[in-house]
Design a protein around this motif. Structure first.
Motif, PDB file in Angstrom:
ATOM      1  N   PRO A 189       2.022   5.713  57.345  1.00 36.78           N
ATOM      2  CA  PRO A 189       2.297   5.611  55.907  1.00 36.78           C
ATOM      3  C   PRO A 189       2.517   4.153  55.504  1.00 36.78           C
ATOM      4  O   PRO A 189       3.103   3.373  56.267  1.00 36.78           O
ATOM      5  N   HIS A 190       2.079   3.812  54.311  1.00 43.82           N
ATOM      6  CA  HIS A 190       2.217   2.430  53.834  1.00 43.82           C
ATOM      7  C   HIS A 190       3.682   1.992  53.818  1.00 43.82           C
ATOM      8  O   HIS A 190       3.988   0.819  54.003  1.00 43.82           O
ATOM      9  N   SER A 191       4.573   2.954  53.602  1.00 43.21           N
ATOM     10  CA  SER A 191       5.992   2.613  53.487  1.00 43.21           C
ATOM     11  C   SER A 191       6.552   2.045  54.792  1.00 43.21           C
ATOM     12  O   SER A 191       7.560   1.349  54.785  1.00 43.21           O
ATOM     13  N   ASN A 192       5.925   2.316  55.911  1.00 43.89           N
ATOM     14  CA  ASN A 192       6.488   1.913  57.200  1.00 43.89           C
ATOM     15  C   ASN A 192       5.815   0.682  57.812  1.00 43.89           C
ATOM     16  O   ASN A 192       6.129   0.321  58.942  1.00 43.89           O
TER      17      ASN A 192
ATOM     18  N   ASP B 255       3.681  -0.969  43.913  1.00 45.65           N
ATOM     19  CA  ASP B 255       5.039  -1.147  44.450  1.00 45.65           C
ATOM     20  C   ASP B 255       5.628   0.156  44.990  1.00 45.65           C
ATOM     21  O   ASP B 255       6.186   0.181  46.094  1.00 45.65           O
ATOM     22  N   GLU B 256       5.544   1.228  44.207  1.00 42.82           N
ATOM     23  CA  GLU B 256       6.303   2.437  44.516  1.00 42.82           C
ATOM     24  C   GLU B 256       5.530   3.440  45.375  1.00 42.82           C
ATOM     25  O   GLU B 256       6.129   4.248  46.072  1.00 42.82           O
TER      26      GLU B 256
ATOM     27  N   PHE C  32       3.921   0.530  48.477  1.00 42.30           N
ATOM     28  CA  PHE C  32       4.871  -0.445  49.002  1.00 42.30           C
ATOM     29  C   PHE C  32       4.217  -1.825  49.163  1.00 42.30           C
ATOM     30  O   PHE C  32       4.381  -2.502  50.173  1.00 42.30           O
TER      31      PHE C  32
ATOM     32  N   PRO D 292       1.789  13.071  45.841  1.00 41.95           N
ATOM     33  CA  PRO D 292       2.910  13.386  44.938  1.00 41.95           C
ATOM     34  C   PRO D 292       3.610  12.145  44.394  1.00 41.95           C
ATOM     35  O   PRO D 292       4.054  12.131  43.251  1.00 41.95           O
ATOM     36  N   ARG D 293       3.693  11.101  45.191  1.00 43.14           N
ATOM     37  CA  ARG D 293       4.304   9.855  44.693  1.00 43.14           C
ATOM     38  C   ARG D 293       3.428   9.262  43.592  1.00 43.14           C
ATOM     39  O   ARG D 293       3.917   8.818  42.553  1.00 43.14           O
TER      40      ARG D 293
ATOM     41  N   GLN E 250       3.802  11.179  40.352  1.00 44.64           N
ATOM     42  CA  GLN E 250       5.030  10.899  39.604  1.00 44.64           C
ATOM     43  C   GLN E 250       4.933   9.583  38.828  1.00 44.64           C
ATOM     44  O   GLN E 250       5.385   9.496  37.684  1.00 44.64           O
ATOM     45  N   VAL E 251       4.321   8.572  39.443  1.00 48.45           N
ATOM     46  CA  VAL E 251       4.210   7.290  38.741  1.00 48.45           C
ATOM     47  C   VAL E 251       3.246   7.405  37.557  1.00 48.45           C
ATOM     48  O   VAL E 251       3.526   6.911  36.450  1.00 48.45           O
TER      49      VAL E 251
ATOM     50  N   ARG F  31       4.797   9.419  34.728  1.00 50.36           N
ATOM     51  CA  ARG F  31       5.822   8.628  34.037  1.00 50.36           C
ATOM     52  C   ARG F  31       5.179   7.595  33.103  1.00 50.36           C
ATOM     53  O   ARG F  31       5.543   7.478  31.938  1.00 50.36           O
TER      54      ARG F  31
END
Lengths: 279, 527
Positions: B258-261, B313-314, B317, B374-375, B378-379, B382
């Motif tokens: 995952p990009h977050s890691n 960003d969200e 990452f 899903p992330r 949500q962005v 919004r």
């Protein structure tokens, strides 16, 4: 009190003694209060970015930090309690109502109707609970209400069988025979005579099953079959946070911990009620 | 001494041994000759003309098979592979490929023009008894534009086209254009996927579905025998398990992190992250037959409303980049001014909505319910709502999502991901926006727009242009035309799959891995 096979194989929690016996009731009460009062006590909107950085650490302003979208995690967990309780308690209430009615008819009427209802229940029980719930959600679509329905449907056979066993035990008792001999119809016998006498053990069992329902609901939410993001849902928050476990482990641990505390507390409550019933 | 154990202890011992034998892989750090690569799953059927397990099939196929040409992602143009060279007729409709001499398949069958033709005939001949039902390979080569095949001599294979197709050398690098051993094909017929034989750098040694594929280096590979003797493609579907396997040295290469890691892994000793070009483009498809989206100004408002920086960003990452329009910066046909076609401006979006009298327009967006989707949902929800839309996202399992995506009556907005099997600009346009495609008919329904005829003509003209520079200019204009005149999709961001590699290994093709291709023949010990 008659027990199910599942009861006999259920893991028994250690018995709490003295003042400790109050602890699970306090915890459940506190969580229910927090769920109801969440809109008043949550410091932030659980859905909106609060202008803080993503994955901010614990701080006085954000006691549980912020999530991957910069949303206040404490507020999200508070708001996530409501759906968890709605699904678990609502599902069990519905399962008790429907399963109880079916079991009552089966136990009181007996004969071929009893045989047919119980075979139908056998078929339903042959499906793993979680699989039955997934099938229902695939058919109905993912939402908190449908999740409650799915969990309820998966629990109905349990209560149908339990109620049937309880009702069958009551139906041969003198007071029931007397009512029938007095000319009361079967509906009266079921509703006014048998039902009040089996309600108590049924409700005790229901309390224990709330814990199972909460876990089933959390598992289904984890699979993305519960509330629609960005609505806070504890099961889904565990899943969302899992990807971040190496950089922000609290994202998955905190919602998981809240689920565990609720399940454990409600299980202790159920066990205490069960003990009082002589189970 | 009492050495007996209880039944419970014995069961625990056996269970532990089983788990240990499953998890302890002989990675490079352990034996110095085995590279362990993580797969998301493994169906175990490698039929190239109807992939039954897209992700895992492509990883294995790229490692054990090759076609006439090869895209190494380091060079912008296709390179020689089974064909050592080729000539193109003046009118651009006849391609003669010269087969490398002395090559064999993994089963020692010699590779000549007849062997190559056998594979291509199988794609197009519907009466071929070895052809799988629902084969789609013919369309991926060019479909009706392919006139036929010939073998002018033993080592020359000819492809004849009805009209020039400058992308055909790139199409031949696709995983479904690989050459199959005719001997194996005759022996196994439609079951070739379960008994797959080709001519790639590694040959299949064993396959255990949903567990692992063991591949051995092939002596007679056209690029020479790979330096690493064995590749184990191990099923490790969970990202957390992949990361712990990397950290423990049980896994050498993965592109499923995952990009977050990424930052966390980069900080770990013994592991490095190789960043590839951003070949994966994410778009928000708009169904133009939905009344609210039939107005191009509303579609422009959707594009303006998307907060792309928040997505970078969200959701990713920081591991993504701003898009141009359809063509990513890493490919021919991109121009920096395209970024203006996909700018984010909430105020401008609101102004357009007010002008169109469409503030409060309700729209439903469909998204997959796993991975980063899903992330992203949500962005996007919004940011569109901040501009004045009322967007609801439906998160669906992959099967349901795809069914609704390809049904224009079942969606309004939808996410679409496009990676590059080969980085040719036509690959971004013909398969998604040409009017003959189901994507243009069902995902965006843009075939109902009056501008579609001109778009088709521009796509055909750009792909027929053989001069690379002129071709590039045509694709630059194509991006601009589609954005300004049609806007059937809003470009979101371009990204890549982060590639995590053990420091024991060098030479992994990160650009390919970053876009779902797996070329491990140049992997070698770091020292």
């Amino acid at each position: 009190m008659p027990t199910t096979r599942a009861d006999q194989h259920r893991f028994r929690l250690p018995t709490l003694t003295g003042a400790l016996r109050l602890l699970p009731w306090l915890v459940v009460g506190l969580l229910i209060f927090a769920a109801i009062a969440a809109p008043l006590i949550a410091p932030y909107d659980p859905i909106k970015n609060v202008g803080s950085p993503m994955l901010a650490p614990f701080s006085p302003g954000h006691p549980f930090g912020t999530d991957g979208f910069g949303r206040d995690q404490f507020s999200r967990i508070l708001h996530g309690l409501g759906p968890m309780m709605f699904v678990s308690v609502g599902a069990v209430a519905l399962a008790v109502a429907v399963g109880g009615a079916v079991g009552l008819i089966s136990g009181v009427m007996g004969g071929w109707l009893d045989w047919m209802i119980m075979r139908a229940v056998d078929i339903l029980m042959s499906f793993p609970l979680i699989l039955a719930a997934i099938l229902v959600l695939v058919a109905l679509g993912a939402s908190t209400f449908n999740l409650m329905l799915a969990v309820a449907i998966s629990q109905i056979p349990i209560f149908a069988r339990l109620t049937r066993a309880l009702a069958a035990g009551e139906v041969v008792r003198d007071y029931v025979m007397a009512a029938r001999a007095s000319g009361f119809g079967m509906l009266h016998v079921m509703v006014s005579e048998v039902a009040p006498n089996i309600l108590r053990p049924l409700l005790v069992q229901a309390t224990s099953v709330v814990a199972v329902a909460a876990l089933t609901a959390a598992a289904l939410s984890y699979l993305g079959m519960g509330a629609r993001p960005p609505e806070p849902d504890l099961g889904y928050m565990v899943k969302e946070g899992q990807e971040l476990i190496f950089i922000a482990p609290e994202q998955t641990i905190l919602p998981g911990l809240v689920i565990a505390i609720f399940v454990l507390a409600i299980s202790f409550c159920g066990d205490q009620l069960n003990e009082r019933e002589g189970g | 001494m009492n050495t007996s154990i209880t039944r419970r202890q014995f069961a625990a011992l056996m269970g532990g041994t089983t788990v240990a034998s499953t998890l302890s892989l002989p990675a490079f750090a352990q034996d110095g000759k085995t590279l362990v690569f993580a797969l998301p799953g493994l169906v175990g059927n490698f039929e190239p003309h109807t992939w039954v397990g897209f992700g895992d099939t492509v990883h294995v196929m790229d490692t054990v098979a090759r076609g006439l040409t090869h895209m190494d992602f380091d060079n912008p143009l296709p390179q020689p592979a089974v064909a050592e060279s080729w000539t193109i007729s003046d009118d651009g409709t006849v391609y003669d490929f010269t087969i490398r001499p002395g090559l064999t398949f993994h089963d020692d069958t010699p590779i000549d023009a007849a062997a190559v033709k056998r594979t291509f005939d199988r794609m197009f001949d519907e009466t071929d008894p070895t052809r799988p039902d629902a084969s789609f390979a013919a369309d991926n080569l060019g479909g009706a534009n392919v006139k036929g095949f010939d073998t002018p001599d033993d080592m020359t294979f000819r492809i004849m086209l009805n009209a020039p197709d400058a992308a055909i050398l790139g199409r031949l690098t696709r995983p479904d254009m690989i050459i199959i051993s005719p001997t194996a094909l005759e022996q196994h017929g439609k079951e070739i996927g379960l008994n797959f034989v080709s001519c790639g750098p590694y040959k299949i040694s064993s396959v255990t579905p949903n567990e692992r594929a063991v591949l051995e280096a092939f002596d007679n590979f056209y690029g020479g025998k790979p330096a690493i003797e064995r590749v184990v493609m191990q099923v490790i579907p969970e990202p957390v398990a992949q990361m712990t396997s990397l950290a423990s040295g049980d896994l050498d290469v993965t592109n499923l992190i995952p990009h977050s890691n990424v930052d966390r892994l980069e900080a770990m000793p013994g592991i490095r992250i190789e960043q590839s070009a951003a070949f994966i483009s994410l778009t928000l498809a708009m169904n133009v037959e939905v009344e609210a989206l039939s107005n191009i100004n509303v579609r422009r408002a959707v594009s303006l409303a998307v907060d792309r920086q928040a997505i970078i960003d969200e959701v990713f990452f920081g591991k993504a980049e701003m898009p141009g329009y359809i063509t990513p910066a890493a490919e021919q046909g991109y121009a920096p001014e395209h970024m203006e076609l996909s700018r984010s401006d909430t105020e401008a979006a609101r102004a357009l909505l007010e002008e169109a009298g469409a503030v409060g327009t309700e729209l439903t967006l469909i998204s997959e319910n796993q991975g980063f989707w899903p992330r992203l949902g949500q962005v996007v929800e919004r940011s569109l709502n901040e501009a004045g839309f009322v967007v609801t996202v439906e998160y669906l399992d992959t099967g349901t999502f795809n069914a609704q995506l390809f049904d224009k009556t079942a969606h309004e907005l939808a996410f679409v991901q496009r990676s590059a099997f080969f980085p040719d600009p036509d690959g971004r346009f013909s398969p998604l926006y040409g009017s003959s495609t189901s994507a243009a008919q069902e995902i965006t329904a843009q075939t109902s727009l009056p501008e579609q005829a001109e778009l088709d003509a521009r796509i055909a003209a750009a792909n027929a242009e053989s001069d690379p520079e002129a071709r590039g200019r045509l694709y630059v204009e194509l991006n601009t035309f589609m954005a300004e005149q049609m806007m059937p999709v809003a470009a979101l961001v371009n990204t890549f799959l982060p590639v995590a590699v053990s420091d024991d290994i060098q030479g992994v093709n990160a650009n390919a891995l970053g876009t779902y291709r797996t070329f491990l023949e140049n992997a070698a010990p770091a020292n």
